[in-house]
Motif scaffolding. Structure first.
Motif, PDB file in Angstrom:
ATOM      1  N   VAL A  49       8.380 -16.640  87.578  1.00 16.55           N
ATOM      2  CA  VAL A  49       9.165 -16.734  88.813  1.00 16.55           C
ATOM      3  C   VAL A  49       8.210 -16.655  89.985  1.00 16.55           C
ATOM      4  O   VAL A  49       7.359 -15.763  90.044  1.00 16.55           O
ATOM      5  CB  VAL A  49      10.220 -15.603  88.903  1.00 16.55           C
ATOM      6  CG1 VAL A  49      10.945 -15.637  90.239  1.00 16.55           C
ATOM      7  CG2 VAL A  49      11.222 -15.696  87.757  1.00 16.55           C
ATOM      8  N   GLY A  50       8.347 -17.594  90.898  1.00 16.28           N
ATOM      9  CA  GLY A  50       7.510 -17.592  92.094  1.00 16.28           C
ATOM     10  C   GLY A  50       7.794 -16.385  92.964  1.00 16.28           C
ATOM     11  O   GLY A  50       8.952 -16.019  93.185  1.00 16.28           O
ATOM     12  N   LEU A  51       6.737 -15.744  93.430  1.00 13.34           N
ATOM     13  CA  LEU A  51       6.847 -14.585  94.319  1.00 13.34           C
ATOM     14  C   LEU A  51       6.340 -14.979  95.700  1.00 13.34           C
ATOM     15  O   LEU A  51       5.133 -15.175  95.882  1.00 13.34           O
ATOM     16  CB  LEU A  51       6.031 -13.404  93.770  1.00 13.34           C
ATOM     17  CG  LEU A  51       6.017 -12.137  94.619  1.00 13.34           C
ATOM     18  CD1 LEU A  51       7.426 -11.561  94.758  1.00 13.34           C
ATOM     19  CD2 LEU A  51       5.085 -11.106  94.007  1.00 13.34           C
ATOM     20  N   PRO A  52       7.251 -15.137  96.651  1.00 11.08           N
ATOM     21  CA  PRO A  52       6.822 -15.533  97.994  1.00 11.08           C
ATOM     22  C   PRO A  52       6.208 -14.359  98.758  1.00 11.08           C
ATOM     23  O   PRO A  52       6.913 -13.496  99.261  1.00 11.08           O
ATOM     24  CB  PRO A  52       8.115 -16.020  98.653  1.00 11.08           C
ATOM     25  CG  PRO A  52       9.195 -15.293  97.936  1.00 11.08           C
ATOM     26  CD  PRO A  52       8.694 -15.017  96.544  1.00 11.08           C
ATOM     27  N   VAL A 108       8.976 -11.697  81.935  1.00 14.31           N
ATOM     28  CA  VAL A 108       9.086 -12.456  83.183  1.00 14.31           C
ATOM     29  C   VAL A 108       7.881 -12.114  84.040  1.00 14.31           C
ATOM     30  O   VAL A 108       7.632 -10.946  84.338  1.00 14.31           O
ATOM     31  CB  VAL A 108      10.394 -12.142  83.940  1.00 14.31           C
ATOM     32  CG1 VAL A 108      10.452 -12.908  85.249  1.00 14.31           C
ATOM     33  CG2 VAL A 108      11.610 -12.472  83.070  1.00 14.31           C
ATOM     34  N   HIS A 109       7.114 -13.141  84.399  1.00  7.66           N
ATOM     35  CA  HIS A 109       5.914 -12.961  85.209  1.00  7.66           C
ATOM     36  C   HIS A 109       6.205 -13.415  86.634  1.00  7.66           C
ATOM     37  O   HIS A 109       6.782 -14.479  86.844  1.00  7.66           O
ATOM     38  CB  HIS A 109       4.756 -13.797  84.647  1.00  7.66           C
ATOM     39  CG  HIS A 109       4.539 -13.598  83.181  1.00  7.66           C
ATOM     40  ND1 HIS A 109       3.887 -12.496  82.672  1.00  7.66           N
ATOM     41  CD2 HIS A 109       4.911 -14.346  82.114  1.00  7.66           C
ATOM     42  CE1 HIS A 109       3.856 -12.581  81.351  1.00  7.66           C
ATOM     43  NE2 HIS A 109       4.468 -13.694  80.983  1.00  7.66           N
ATOM     44  N   LEU A 110       5.774 -12.615  87.593  1.00  6.98           N
ATOM     45  CA  LEU A 110       5.864 -13.011  88.998  1.00  6.98           C
ATOM     46  C   LEU A 110       4.544 -13.656  89.373  1.00  6.98           C
ATOM     47  O   LEU A 110       3.474 -13.131  89.053  1.00  6.98           O
ATOM     48  CB  LEU A 110       6.147 -11.797  89.877  1.00  6.98           C
ATOM     49  CG  LEU A 110       7.555 -11.224  89.705  1.00  6.98           C
ATOM     50  CD1 LEU A 110       7.625  -9.814  90.238  1.00  6.98           C
ATOM     51  CD2 LEU A 110       8.577 -12.119  90.387  1.00  6.98           C
ATOM     52  N   TRP A 111       4.614 -14.815  90.046  1.00  9.56           N
ATOM     53  CA  TRP A 111       3.407 -15.558  90.385  1.00  9.56           C
ATOM     54  C   TRP A 111       3.419 -15.916  91.865  1.00  9.56           C
ATOM     55  O   TRP A 111       4.409 -16.428  92.373  1.00  9.56           O
ATOM     56  CB  TRP A 111       3.312 -16.825  89.531  1.00  9.56           C
ATOM     57  CG  TRP A 111       2.001 -17.499  89.690  1.00  9.56           C
ATOM     58  CD1 TRP A 111       1.748 -18.646  90.392  1.00  9.56           C
ATOM     59  CD2 TRP A 111       0.742 -17.067  89.190  1.00  9.56           C
ATOM     60  NE1 TRP A 111       0.414 -18.946  90.348  1.00  9.56           N
ATOM     61  CE2 TRP A 111      -0.219 -17.988  89.608  1.00  9.56           C
ATOM     62  CE3 TRP A 111       0.340 -15.974  88.420  1.00  9.56           C
ATOM     63  CZ2 TRP A 111      -1.565 -17.855  89.285  1.00  9.56           C
ATOM     64  CZ3 TRP A 111      -0.997 -15.854  88.112  1.00  9.56           C
ATOM     65  CH2 TRP A 111      -1.929 -16.786  88.533  1.00  9.56           C
ATOM     66  N   ASN A 162       0.108 -23.793  88.281  1.00 11.65           N
ATOM     67  CA  ASN A 162      -0.902 -22.832  88.755  1.00 11.65           C
ATOM     68  C   ASN A 162      -1.008 -21.641  87.796  1.00 11.65           C
ATOM     69  O   ASN A 162      -2.104 -21.169  87.502  1.00 11.65           O
ATOM     70  CB  ASN A 162      -0.561 -22.345  90.171  1.00 11.65           C
ATOM     71  CG  ASN A 162      -0.755 -23.412  91.212  1.00 11.65           C
ATOM     72  OD1 ASN A 162      -1.483 -24.376  91.009  1.00 11.65           O
ATOM     73  ND2 ASN A 162      -0.078 -23.265  92.341  1.00 11.65           N
ATOM     74  N   TYR A 163       0.129 -21.165  87.312  1.00 11.78           N
ATOM     75  CA  TYR A 163       0.136 -20.059  86.350  1.00 11.78           C
ATOM     76  C   TYR A 163      -0.568 -20.475  85.054  1.00 11.78           C
ATOM     77  O   TYR A 163      -1.420 -19.747  84.539  1.00 11.78           O
ATOM     78  CB  TYR A 163       1.575 -19.624  86.073  1.00 11.78           C
ATOM     79  CG  TYR A 163       1.683 -18.574  84.998  1.00 11.78           C
ATOM     80  CD1 TYR A 163       1.430 -17.243  85.287  1.00 11.78           C
ATOM     81  CD2 TYR A 163       2.024 -18.917  83.693  1.00 11.78           C
ATOM     82  CE1 TYR A 163       1.512 -16.269  84.293  1.00 11.78           C
ATOM     83  CE2 TYR A 163       2.109 -17.951  82.701  1.00 11.78           C
ATOM     84  CZ  TYR A 163       1.847 -16.642  83.003  1.00 11.78           C
ATOM     85  OH  TYR A 163       1.929 -15.680  82.031  1.00 11.78           O
TER      86      TYR A 163
END
Length: 133
Positions: A52-55, A84-87, A125-126
């Motif tokens: 999940v994208g982390l803004p 679940v990874h924050l990216w 990117n991840y």
């Protein structure tokens, strides 16, 4: 995933974890039905991990949008029982928008695909960061 105010862009990697492909845009609903759609996609594509994208803010802090994304990631982890990874997703939507403009995609069509393209950039990117390790 690119978690936004109205939509969630979804991308899936290939079986080897090398490339990301945009799959769809899930529209957020008041009843939370978007999580059920994501659960269907997880099952359909045999997903084993979620990104999940982390803004983040440009100064690397996490603001209100980031807090909302963190809560969504926690909700997914609880509901789907998957890692679940924050990216860090800074500027991915801007980059996706710029790419679509350079490809001469109309404004109307850009609105339909920008979230999916941003999700693809986040996932790629991840994946790239994992292969560099």
């Amino acid at each position: 995933m690119d978690y936004g105010d109205r939509n969630i862009g979804v991308a899936i990697s290939d079986a080897f974890g090398w490339t990301a492909q945009g799959k769809e845009v899930v529209h957020k609903r008041r009843d939370g039905g978007e999580v059920e759609r994501i659960a269907e996609l997880v099952k359909e594509y045999e997903v084993t991990e979620i990104v999940v994208g982390l803004p983040k803010n440009m100064n690397n802090t996490i603001g209100p949008r980031g807090e909302i994304s963190i809560a969504f990631a926690e909700q997914l982890q609880t509901r789907l029982n998957l890692p679940v990874h924050l990216w860090d997703e800074r500027l991915t939507t801007v980059s996706a928008e710029r790419t679509l403009i350079e490809a001469d995609v109309s404004r109307k069509k850009r609105k339909l695909v920008v979230d999916k393209m941003a999700a693809t950039l986040i996932l790629q990117n991840y994946l790239d960061s994992k292969t560099k390790r």
